[in-house]
Design a protein around this motif. Structure first.
Motif, short mmCIF file in Angstrom:
data_model
loop_
_atom_site.label_atom_id
_atom_site.label_comp_id
_atom_site.label_asym_id
_atom_site.label_seq_id
_atom_site.Cartn_x
_atom_site.Cartn_y
_atom_site.Cartn_z
N TYR A 196 -2.73 8.61 6.69
CA TYR A 196 -2.46 7.65 5.63
C TYR A 196 -1.73 6.25 5.83
CZ TYR A 196 -2.04 5.27 1.27
OH TYR A 196 -2.00 4.23 0.16
N SER A 256 0.81 -1.30 -0.04
CA SER A 256 -0.09 0.10 0.06
C SER A 256 0.98 1.16 -0.06
CB SER A 256 -0.75 0.01 1.12
OG SER A 256 -0.15 0.06 2.48
N SER A 258 -3.25 2.97 6.25
CA SER A 258 -2.82 1.58 5.38
C SER A 258 -2.39 0.54 6.33
CB SER A 258 -1.66 2.09 4.60
OG SER A 258 -1.76 2.98 3.68
N SER A 302 -4.38 -3.14 5.94
CA SER A 302 -3.60 -3.87 5.80
C SER A 302 -4.18 -5.35 6.50
CB SER A 302 -2.29 -3.61 5.78
OG SER A 302 -1.72 -2.73 4.79
#
Length: 277
Positions: A164, A115, A168, A172
Motif C-alpha cells: 500500500y 494518502s 500510494s 501520488s
C-alpha cells in the motif's frame, strides 16, 4: 539551481497541506470522542445509525480534503507556469524539465503524506467506530480479520501495508502528473484554457479507468468461473484474494504508466509548445 527551486516550492506550499493534515487530525479526535459517548445497539443484528452516519461523514470529509489538496497543487502549477508568473519563471536560468520536476517532487510528496494520513485516519475511525456502531466483541474481531486478511486481499497484513505504501507513492506521482498534463494540454487551446484543462483531466482519467477496467476483466472472469464461486457457499472463495491482488497490481502498473506518459507530455509541451496566458 534545482535544489533552490525545490526549497522555494516547499516553502511556498507547506501551509495548505499542513492545515489539511491538522483538520484531519482534529476531525479524528472529534469522532473519537463522539464514538466514546455512544453505546452499541443491544440487538446483535442492529447498527447504531448515529455512529454509522458519523463514520460516513468522516470518510467523506477526508476524501474532500484530499481532493482540495490536489486542486491546490494543480492551481499552483497553472499560476506559476502558465499565467503572468510564468513569464518570470521561464526566464530563470533553469530548464523546463527542472521547473516541472521541482513542482512534481513537492506536490507528489504532499499527496503521498496525505494518502498515508488518510489511510491511518480511516483505520483509526474503524477501530473506534465499530464498537459503537455494532454489538461486536473486538477481542474476537481482531483474530478473525487477521485470519481472513489473505482471503480478502491476497496477501498477509504486513506485505499488504508495504504494498500500500508503494502504491500510494506511485499513485501520488500519477495523480499530480495527470493534473499537470491536463493543464499543459489545456494551454494548447486558443480560448477557454481553464475549461479545456478541466475537460482534458476528465477525459484523461476516464480513459485510464476504462483501460484498467478492461485489463481487470480476465481476473474477474477467472474469479467468477472458479469452482468456489459456482458453489452455493457462505464462505469467501479463495479466488477472491487472487483477484484483489491482481487488481492492486494492475492499478499500480496503470498509475505508473499514466505517470510516465503525463510527465513526458507535460515536459514536451513546456519545452516545445509553451503558450502563456
Amino acid at each position: 539551481m534545482l535544489s533552490r527551486l525545490i526549497r522555494h516550492e516547499w516553502k511556498e506550499t507547506w501551509r495548505i497541506p499542513v492545515v489539511s493534515f491538522l483538520i484531519i487530525l482534529i476531525l479524528t479526535l472529534v469522532c473519537f470522542f463522539l464514538f466514546r459517548q455512544m453505546e452499541p445497539p443491544a440487538d446483535p443484528d442492529a447498527i447504531n445509525v448515529g455512529a454509522f452516519v458519523t463514520m460516513m461523514l468522516y470518510c467523506m470529509a477526508v476524501s474532500i480534503i484530499s481532493t482540495v489538496l490536489v486542486i491546490y497543487i494543480a492551481v499552483r502549477f497553472y499560476r506559476n507556469l502558465y499565467t503572468d508568473e510564468g513569464y518570470l519563471m521561464h526566464t530563470l536560468p533553469v530548464t523546463p524539465g527542472q521547473l516541472l520536476f521541482s513542482k512534481l517532487l513537492v506536490g507528489a510528496l504532499w499527496m503521498f503524506v496525505m494518502s498515508l494520513l488518510a489511510f491511518w485516519a480511516i483505520c483509526c475511525i474503524l477501530l473506534f467506530g465499530l464498537p459503537a456502531m455494532v454489538n461486536v466483541d473486538m477481542t474476537l474481531l481482531g483474530p478473525a480479520v487477521r485470519e481472513l486478511f489473505p482471503t480478502l486481499f491476497g496477501m498477509e497484513p504486513i506485505p499488504f501495508l508495504l504494498f500500500y505504501v508503494l502504491l500510494s507513492l506511485v499513485s501520488s506521482f500519477s495523480s499530480v502528473l495527470t493534473a499537470y498534463a491536463a493543464i499543459s494540454l489545456g494551454q494548447l487551446f486558443a480560448k477557454h484554457k481553464v475549461m479545456a484543462s478541466i475537460l482534458c483531466y476528465i477525459g484523461f482519467t476516464m480513459l485510464v479507468q476504462i483501460v484498467t477496467s478492461i485489463l481487470m476483466i480476465p481476473s474477474l472472469t477467472r474469479m467468477i468461473l472458479s469452482e468456489a464461486m459456482l458453489e452455493a457457499t457462505d464462505t469467501i472463495p479463495a479466488a477472491f484474494g487472487a483477484y484483489m491482488r491482481e487488481v492492486f497490481l494492475i492499478s499500480m502498473v496503470g498509475s505508473l504508466i499514466c505517470a510516465v506518459v503525463s510527465y513526458l507530455l507535460s515536459g514536451y509541451i513546456m519545452k516545445k509548445q509553451l503558450n502563456l496566458d
